[in-house]
Design an enzyme around this catalytic site. Structure first.
Site, PDB file in Angstrom:
ATOM      1  N   ASN A   1       0.855  -1.259   0.000  1.00  0.00           N
ATOM      2  CA  ASN A   1       0.012   0.176   0.009  1.00  0.00           C
ATOM      3  C   ASN A   1       0.966   1.392  -0.099  1.00  0.00           C
ATOM      4  O   ASN A   1       1.452   1.411   1.120  1.00  0.00           O
ATOM      5  CB  ASN A   1      -0.846  -0.041   1.220  1.00  0.00           C
TER       6      ASN A   1
ATOM      7  N   LYS B   1       0.107   4.246  -0.478  1.00  0.00           N
ATOM      8  CA  LYS B   1      -0.540   5.471   0.147  1.00  0.00           C
ATOM      9  C   LYS B   1      -0.241   6.613  -0.837  1.00  0.00           C
ATOM     10  O   LYS B   1      -0.217   6.467  -2.011  1.00  0.00           O
ATOM     11  CB  LYS B   1      -0.039   5.868   1.651  1.00  0.00           C
TER      12      LYS B   1
ATOM     13  N   HIS C   1      -9.431   1.574   4.804  1.00  0.00           N
ATOM     14  CA  HIS C   1      -8.345   1.556   5.483  1.00  0.00           C
ATOM     15  C   HIS C   1      -8.548   2.466   6.651  1.00  0.00           C
ATOM     16  O   HIS C   1      -9.186   3.345   6.578  1.00  0.00           O
ATOM     17  CB  HIS C   1      -7.021   2.091   4.702  1.00  0.00           C
TER      18      HIS C   1
ATOM     19  N   GLU D   1      -6.981   4.783   7.897  1.00  0.00           N
ATOM     20  CA  GLU D   1      -6.573   6.395   7.565  1.00  0.00           C
ATOM     21  C   GLU D   1      -7.835   7.015   7.039  1.00  0.00           C
ATOM     22  O   GLU D   1      -8.349   8.000   7.318  1.00  0.00           O
ATOM     23  CB  GLU D   1      -5.112   6.229   6.871  1.00  0.00           C
TER      24      GLU D   1
ATOM     25  N   GLU E   1      -5.585  -4.860  10.511  1.00  0.00           N
ATOM     26  CA  GLU E   1      -4.312  -4.060  10.813  1.00  0.00           C
ATOM     27  C   GLU E   1      -4.558  -3.195  12.093  1.00  0.00           C
ATOM     28  O   GLU E   1      -5.530  -2.155  12.386  1.00  0.00           O
ATOM     29  CB  GLU E   1      -4.376  -2.928   9.497  1.00  0.00           C
TER      30      GLU E   1
ATOM     31  N   GLY F   1       2.452   2.091  10.788  1.00  0.00           N
ATOM     32  CA  GLY F   1       3.415   3.544  10.533  1.00  0.00           C
ATOM     33  C   GLY F   1       4.132   3.615  11.828  1.00  0.00           C
ATOM     34  O   GLY F   1       4.820   4.758  11.898  1.00  0.00           O
TER      35      GLY F   1
ATOM     36  N   SER G   1       3.384  -2.042  10.137  1.00  0.00           N
ATOM     37  CA  SER G   1       4.745  -2.330  10.472  1.00  0.00           C
ATOM     38  C   SER G   1       5.363  -3.764  10.254  1.00  0.00           C
ATOM     39  O   SER G   1       6.357  -4.105  10.920  1.00  0.00           O
ATOM     40  CB  SER G   1       5.173  -1.976  11.974  1.00  0.00           C
TER      41      SER G   1
HETATM   42  P1  PGA Z   1       2.908   0.225   7.696  1.00  0.00           P
HETATM   43  O1  PGA Z   1       1.211   0.525   6.891  1.00  0.00           O
HETATM   44  O2  PGA Z   1       3.505  -0.956   7.004  1.00  0.00           O
HETATM   45  O3  PGA Z   1       3.706   1.455   7.167  1.00  0.00           O
HETATM   46  O4  PGA Z   1       2.598   0.254   8.923  1.00  0.00           O
HETATM   47  C1  PGA Z   1       0.508  -0.481   6.692  1.00  0.00           C
HETATM   48  C2  PGA Z   1      -0.683  -0.014   6.269  1.00  0.00           C
HETATM   49  O5  PGA Z   1      -1.128   1.068   6.557  1.00  0.00           O
HETATM   50  O6  PGA Z   1      -1.448  -0.601   5.418  1.00  0.00           O
END
Ligand code: PGA
Length: 254
Positions: free
Chosen positions: A12, A14, A98, A100, A170, A176, A216
């Protein structure tokens, strides 16, 4: 690794990568992952790079995903992208709900389920994201939150559609942040979600659905996470922005 379900690992990206940067990344991935057939590999660039990335991966095993789509097919929806438009670039997967977007765009479970239905109507496979916040985990509400999200975001799907849907677990506190769920926390949440699918659909559907872990994921923790019986892949953010680290996650998972 001999798993019941084929692993699916998606990057992803982003809001990262111009077209030129996106092409650099997929060219690197093609070299790193040539002949790799054991894992379904998906990249999810921003909309603006879908066209070029789509052409660049034609002769590879890498598949294309989008990061979001509209619940609507056409019309007065400024700034939105419809499933049919994604199909023009041979997009096969679409990330929905997601955390976010749940947080910043206030996406509800009901909206996510309408998007999932629209995705299936266009033969796109949704990757539906669920996960608890740190406050919810600490309050002992993880299962309650997951149940509400899973039931709400997958409402109305037929058994066949559910089988072709991917769930990404997640935990919001792991995205992140560099903090990864322990293998035990991941396995417990995945097993809980699979149990729910058995109740909502049936055992066969529950056994077939692939549940990714996200938060992560990096080369150093991929193997342990993927070794869990109910972890069927990963949704990778930060570590998917560089060919070497994304490829290593895939290689370490096999
Ligand atoms: P990350 O993001 O691997 O940077 O923690 C995962 C995601 O948001 O899908």
């Amino acid at each position: 690794m001999n798993k019941e379900r084929k692993l699916i690992i998606a990057g992803n990206w982003k809001m990262n990568k111009t077209v030129a940067e996106a092409l650099d990344l997929v060219r690197g991935l093609k070299i790193e992952l040539a002949n790799q057939k054991e894992v379904d590999v998906v990249v999810c660039p921003p909309f603006t790079a879908l066209s070029e990335v789509s052409k660049a991966i034609l002769d590879s095993n890498i598949r294309l995903g989008a990061q979001n789509m509209s619940e609507h097919n056409v019309g007065a929806h400024t700034g939105e992208i419809a499933a049919v438009m994604l199909k023009e670039f041979s997009v096969r997967y679409v990330i929905l709900g997601h955390s976010e977007r749940r947080q910043h765009q206030k996406e509800s479970n009901a909206l996510i389920s309408r998007k999932a239905l629209a995705a299936h109507a266009a033969s796109l496979k949704p990757i539906v994201c669920v996960g608890e916040t740190l406050a919810e985990r600490e309050a002992g509400e993880t299962e309650k939150v997951l149940e509400t999200q899973v039931r709400g975001s997958l409402a109305g799907l037929t058994k066949d559609q559910m089988t072709e849907t991917i769930i990404a677990y997640e935990p919001v506190w792991a995205i992140g942040t560099g903090k990864t769920a322990t293998t035990q926390q991941a396995q417990e949440a995945h097993a809980f979600i699979r149990g729910l699918l058995a109740k909502m659909f049936d055992e066969t559907v529950a056994r077939r659905v692939r549940i990714q872990y996200g938060g992560s994921v990096k080369p150093s923790n991929a193997r342990e996470l993927m070794s869990q019986p109910d972890v069927d892949g990963a949704l990778v953010g930060g570590a998917s922005l560089e060919a070497r680290s994304f490829a290593e996650i895939i290689k370490n998972s096999i």
